[in-house]
Design an enzyme around this catalytic site. Structure first.
Site, PDB file in Angstrom:
ATOM      1  N   ASP A  13      43.121  44.422  50.391  1.00 42.77           N
ATOM      2  CA  ASP A  13      44.438  43.989  50.516  1.00 42.77           C
ATOM      3  C   ASP A  13      44.410  42.638  51.363  1.00 42.77           C
ATOM      4  O   ASP A  13      45.326  42.202  51.900  1.00 42.77           O
ATOM      5  CB  ASP A  13      45.732  44.713  50.780  1.00 42.77           C
ATOM      6  CG  ASP A  13      45.884  45.637  49.788  1.00 42.77           C
ATOM      7  OD1 ASP A  13      45.589  45.751  48.655  1.00 42.77           O
ATOM      8  OD2 ASP A  13      46.322  46.932  50.183  1.00 42.77           O
ATOM      9  N   LYS A  16      42.246  38.559  48.638  1.00 44.31           N
ATOM     10  CA  LYS A  16      40.949  38.411  47.645  1.00 44.31           C
ATOM     11  C   LYS A  16      41.458  37.536  46.355  1.00 44.31           C
ATOM     12  O   LYS A  16      40.979  36.547  46.099  1.00 44.31           O
ATOM     13  CB  LYS A  16      40.344  39.552  47.444  1.00 44.31           C
ATOM     14  CG  LYS A  16      39.836  40.386  48.222  1.00 44.31           C
ATOM     15  CD  LYS A  16      39.192  41.619  47.817  1.00 44.31           C
ATOM     16  CE  LYS A  16      40.058  42.628  47.413  1.00 44.31           C
ATOM     17  NZ  LYS A  16      40.975  43.125  48.276  1.00 44.31           N
ATOM     18  N   GLY A  40      45.127  46.343  43.471  1.00 50.68           N
ATOM     19  CA  GLY A  40      46.357  45.591  43.242  1.00 50.68           C
ATOM     20  C   GLY A  40      46.109  44.278  43.731  1.00 50.68           C
ATOM     21  O   GLY A  40      46.118  43.899  44.859  1.00 50.68           O
ATOM     22  N   HIS A  41      46.092  43.363  42.872  1.00 53.97           N
ATOM     23  CA  HIS A  41      45.862  41.911  43.371  1.00 53.97           C
ATOM     24  C   HIS A  41      46.747  41.070  42.815  1.00 53.97           C
ATOM     25  O   HIS A  41      47.269  40.775  41.890  1.00 53.97           O
ATOM     26  CB  HIS A  41      44.448  41.692  42.635  1.00 53.97           C
ATOM     27  CG  HIS A  41      43.067  42.224  43.108  1.00 53.97           C
ATOM     28  ND1 HIS A  41      42.128  42.310  42.409  1.00 53.97           N
ATOM     29  CD2 HIS A  41      43.054  43.162  43.875  1.00 53.97           C
ATOM     30  CE1 HIS A  41      41.061  42.908  42.979  1.00 53.97           C
ATOM     31  NE2 HIS A  41      41.903  43.597  44.114  1.00 53.97           N
ATOM     32  N   GLN A 222      38.860  46.168  46.691  1.00 52.00           N
ATOM     33  CA  GLN A 222      39.130  46.967  47.704  1.00 52.00           C
ATOM     34  C   GLN A 222      38.293  46.155  48.917  1.00 52.00           C
ATOM     35  O   GLN A 222      38.505  44.955  48.833  1.00 52.00           O
ATOM     36  CB  GLN A 222      38.101  48.360  47.509  1.00 52.00           C
ATOM     37  CG  GLN A 222      39.036  49.426  46.685  1.00 52.00           C
ATOM     38  CD  GLN A 222      38.777  49.217  45.208  1.00 52.00           C
ATOM     39  OE1 GLN A 222      37.812  48.929  44.747  1.00 52.00           O
ATOM     40  NE2 GLN A 222      39.857  49.184  44.730  1.00 52.00           N
TER      41      GLN A 222
HETATM   42  P1  GDP Z   1      44.061  41.638  47.258  1.00 54.20           P
HETATM   43  O1  GDP Z   1      43.999  43.055  46.956  1.00 54.20           O
HETATM   44  O2  GDP Z   1      42.986  41.409  48.413  1.00 54.20           O
HETATM   45  O3  GDP Z   1      44.108  40.478  46.385  1.00 54.20           O
HETATM   46  O4  GDP Z   1      45.612  41.274  48.300  1.00 54.20           O
HETATM   47  P2  GDP Z   1      46.862  41.767  47.836  1.00 54.20           P
HETATM   48  O5  GDP Z   1      47.429  41.022  46.509  1.00 54.20           O
HETATM   49  O6  GDP Z   1      47.057  43.229  47.599  1.00 54.20           O
HETATM   50  O7  GDP Z   1      47.943  41.614  49.262  1.00 54.20           O
HETATM   51  C1  GDP Z   1      47.948  40.458  49.738  1.00 54.20           C
HETATM   52  C2  GDP Z   1      49.525  39.939  49.932  1.00 54.20           C
HETATM   53  O8  GDP Z   1      49.497  38.807  50.608  1.00 54.20           O
HETATM   54  C3  GDP Z   1      50.136  39.661  48.531  1.00 54.20           C
HETATM   55  O9  GDP Z   1      51.312  39.728  48.366  1.00 54.20           O
HETATM   56  C4  GDP Z   1      49.551  37.700  48.603  1.00 54.20           C
HETATM   57  O10 GDP Z   1      50.516  37.259  47.767  1.00 54.20           O
HETATM   58  C5  GDP Z   1      50.151  37.969  49.998  1.00 54.20           C
HETATM   59  N1  GDP Z   1      49.316  36.755  50.902  1.00 54.20           N
HETATM   60  C6  GDP Z   1      48.127  36.131  50.449  1.00 54.20           C
HETATM   61  N2  GDP Z   1      47.583  35.260  51.365  1.00 54.20           N
HETATM   62  C7  GDP Z   1      48.776  34.937  51.885  1.00 54.20           C
HETATM   63  C8  GDP Z   1      49.074  34.113  53.374  1.00 54.20           C
HETATM   64  O11 GDP Z   1      48.315  33.433  53.607  1.00 54.20           O
HETATM   65  N3  GDP Z   1      50.072  34.496  53.693  1.00 54.20           N
HETATM   66  C9  GDP Z   1      51.089  35.171  53.488  1.00 54.20           C
HETATM   67  N4  GDP Z   1      52.429  35.172  54.019  1.00 54.20           N
HETATM   68  N5  GDP Z   1      50.841  36.155  52.274  1.00 54.20           N
HETATM   69  C10 GDP Z   1      49.791  35.784  51.697  1.00 54.20           C
HETATM   70  P1  IMO Z   2      42.588  45.899  46.536  1.00 57.60           P
HETATM   71  O1  IMO Z   2      41.486  45.780  45.767  1.00 57.60           O
HETATM   72  C1  IMO Z   2      43.782  48.972  49.625  1.00 57.60           C
HETATM   73  C2  IMO Z   2      42.210  52.834  49.351  1.00 57.60           C
HETATM   74  C3  IMO Z   2      43.330  54.156  48.942  1.00 57.60           C
HETATM   75  C4  IMO Z   2      42.861  55.214  49.734  1.00 57.60           C
HETATM   76  C5  IMO Z   2      41.355  55.133  49.471  1.00 57.60           C
HETATM   77  C6  IMO Z   2      40.895  55.792  48.137  1.00 57.60           C
HETATM   78  O2  IMO Z   2      43.929  45.624  46.176  1.00 57.60           O
HETATM   79  O3  IMO Z   2      42.265  45.542  47.958  1.00 57.60           O
HETATM   80  P2  IMO Z   2      41.272  55.716  45.657  1.00 57.60           P
HETATM   81  O4  IMO Z   2      42.423  55.606  44.904  1.00 57.60           O
HETATM   82  O5  IMO Z   2      40.191  54.465  45.459  1.00 57.60           O
HETATM   83  O6  IMO Z   2      40.378  56.924  45.647  1.00 57.60           O
HETATM   84  O7  IMO Z   2      41.679  55.719  47.158  1.00 57.60           O
HETATM   85  O8  IMO Z   2      41.107  53.634  49.102  1.00 57.60           O
HETATM   86  N1  IMO Z   2      42.442  51.760  48.337  1.00 57.60           N
HETATM   87  C7  IMO Z   2      42.861  50.553  48.577  1.00 57.60           C
HETATM   88  N2  IMO Z   2      43.182  50.103  49.652  1.00 57.60           N
HETATM   89  N3  IMO Z   2      43.439  47.906  48.647  1.00 57.60           N
HETATM   90  C8  IMO Z   2      42.795  48.496  47.496  1.00 57.60           C
HETATM   91  O9  IMO Z   2      42.518  47.601  46.523  1.00 57.60           O
HETATM   92  C9  IMO Z   2      42.722  49.990  47.526  1.00 57.60           C
HETATM   93  N4  IMO Z   2      41.911  50.511  46.475  1.00 57.60           N
HETATM   94  C10 IMO Z   2      41.791  51.745  47.064  1.00 57.60           C
HETATM   95  O10 IMO Z   2      44.798  53.782  49.605  1.00 57.60           O
HETATM   96  O11 IMO Z   2      42.887  54.932  51.055  1.00 57.60           O
HETATM   97 MG    MG Z   3      45.461  44.572  46.881  1.00 58.82          MG
END
Ligand code: GDP
Ligand code: IMO
Ligand code: MG
Length: 424
Positions: A13, A16, A40-41, A222
């Site tokens: 999270d 990416k 979750g992206h 991840q």
């Molecule tokens: P990922 O799994 O690495 O793709 O990241 P996620 O989408 O799960 O979580 C990142 C969250 O931060 C999302 O809700 C993005 O929209 C938000 N986000 C990304 N970059 C920024 C930033 O620079 N500032 C803020 N405030 N939010 C951001």
């Molecule tokens: P993105 O791509 C954050 C964590 C779960 C748990 C561990 C194992 O959005 O960054 P799993 O279901 O993979 O067997 O769970 O890994 N986990 C993540 N945490 N971002 C993710 O993906 C994750 N995918 C798995 O919360 O701790």
């Molecule tokens: Mg994510």
């Protein structure tokens, strides 16, 4: 050709998807090489928010191939839902392709994921319950089904004769849970075949040949601290999130990869269980969680929060071979007077100082972070487009991270939108 891998350099999270969406504009081919719908992206563009779990985050451009490689695990039920949601947002999915060698998550994997978590006494992982661990376990144990098996009834039927009794025995004898008949699973497979059929690319070898001299972007999910080899084992996911897996999980050659962009948040978050040395349990942690809106994209769980951990960051840079840093969510610190960075760990049992990351994660409960404190900038950064225009203390914070990791920062993200990005 020098292509780029984008990986998470913390516990996931990191933002990416936002970085991938930006880089995707200049490439021809985007490939997810590991993980499944545990990811979750989020991409924010033109006031619209798009959420991806399996579909590569480059899909918002019409003219790029988006490929789910052999290293990915696919749960067709959730894939179908994701496709529906993206269609409802008018996303063009005509360039989405799936490797026939990707592994299938089956209903019994979902069951076993939940049941196994329930049965763990001392080390619950806090999985996303998307069947990830059981699916990869079956892949390694040679008892998984591949996407291509759905298209060959004879193989499928024979494979199920071997696999299903094993799975049913675990469900019944270990967990005293519901079992599946072969008929039931064949019906499921029939449905899965129909869901996946429009996307499966049996001609993937020619696809690789066609694109191997073009620009490829490898999309990690991840983060390195969740990698099954390098992360905080056993509190990890079940795939390799390091760039080393990008070739293995896609079909492209290692020699085609040059750059590795490590995405780091300006602080750290973690969802699920497991050690987290810089975790905060105070007002600062709460403030980061609220301003950063730190809720899991896949499960909605509140993310744990903490200060930037340079010990971990140096470690993920090392094992990930990170060549450039993308630093995200800097704007979350706009109202912080003081910001901390952990530069070492103190072992409270004996006073030992660790500057390098201790890989025995069972001792992390005895560790305390050794912090250095930076002055905040107390100014809004989310509209800033150029590095020169950032407040001096924000520049100092960015440069300190770069200095501690000895890696240049190439992107600074100051908001969720594609446009809220500073290119260094
Ligand atoms: P990922 O799994 O690495 O793709 O990241 P996620 O989408 O799960 O979580 C990142 C969250 O931060 C999302 O809700 C993005 O929209 C938000 N986000 C990304 N970059 C920024 C930033 O620079 N500032 C803020 N405030 N939010 C951001
Ligand atoms: P993105 O791509 C954050 C964590 C779960 C748990 C561990 C194992 O959005 O960054 P799993 O279901 O993979 O067997 O769970 O890994 N986990 C993540 N945490 N971002 C993710 O993906 C994750 N995918 C798995 O919360 O701790
Ligand atoms: Mg994510």
């Amino acid at each position: 050709m020098g292509n780029t891998v984008v990986i998470g350099a913390q516990w996931g999270d990191e933002g990416k998807a936002k970085i991938i969406d930006i880089l995707a504009e200049d490439v021809d081919f985007i490939v997810r090489f590991h993980g499944g719908c545990n990811a979750g992206h989020t991409v924010v563009y033109n006031d619209k928010t798009y959420k991806f779990h399996l579909v590569p985050s480059g899909i918002l451009y019409d003219n790029k191939i988006c490929f789910l490689g052999n290293g990915v695990v696919i749960y067709p039920e959730l894939f179908e839902q994701e496709i529906k949601d993206l269609r409802a947002q008018d996303v063009n999915l005509s360039n989405l392709k799936i490797s026939p060698l990707a592994t299938l998550t089956m209903p019994y994997h979902i069951d076993i994921d939940g049941l196994s978590e329930k049965s763990l006494k001392t080390s619950k992982i806090g999985t996303t319950k998307k069947g990830i661990g059981p699916t990869y376990s079956d892949k390694i144990a040679r008892t998984a089904l591949k996407v291509q098996d759905l298209f060959d009834f004879e193989t499928l039927s024979h494979r199920l004769d071997d696999i299903l009794p094993l799975k049913n025995s675990i469900l019944k004898n270990v967990y005293d849970s519901k079992t599946y008949s072969k008929e039931e699973i064949l019906d499921v497979c029939d449905r899965y075949r129909k869901i996946l059929e429009p996307y499966v690319c049996f001609d993937w070898q020619n696809l690789i040949i066609e694109f191997k001299n073009k620009k490829i972007l490898f999309e990690g999910a991840q983060g390195v601290m969740l990698d099954v080899d390098w992360g905080t084992y056993p509190y990890v996911t079940s795939s390799n999130a390091v760039p080393g897996y990008a070739a293995c999980g896609s079909g492209f050659a290692v020699s085609q990869i040059k750059n590795v962009i490590g995405v780091y948040k300006a602080y750290v978050t973690r969802v699920g269980e497991g050690p987290f040395v810089t975790e905060l349990f105070d007002e600062d942690g709460e403030k980061i969680q609220q301003i950063g809106n730190e809720f899991g994209t896949t499960t909605g769980r509140k993310r744990r929060t903490g200060w930037f951990d340079a010990v971990c960051a140096k470690y993920t840079a090392l094992v990930g071979g990170i060549t450039q840093i993308a630093l995200t969510k800097l704007d979350v610190f706009d109202n912080f007077e003081k910001i901390k960075i952990a530069i070492a760990y103190l072992d409270t049992r004996n006073g030992e100082i660790y500057k390098d990351y201790p890989t025995n994660t069972f001792i992390h409960k005895y560790l305390e972070p050794v912090y250095e404190t930076c002055d905040g900038w107390l100014a809004k950064t989310s509209d800033i487009k150029k590095y020169e225009d950032l407040p001096e203390n924000a520049k100092k914070y960015i440069n300190r991270i770069s200095e501690l990791l000895n890696i240049p920062v190439s992107f600074v993200s100051v908001g969720p939108d594609r446009n809220q990005t500073i290119f260094m």
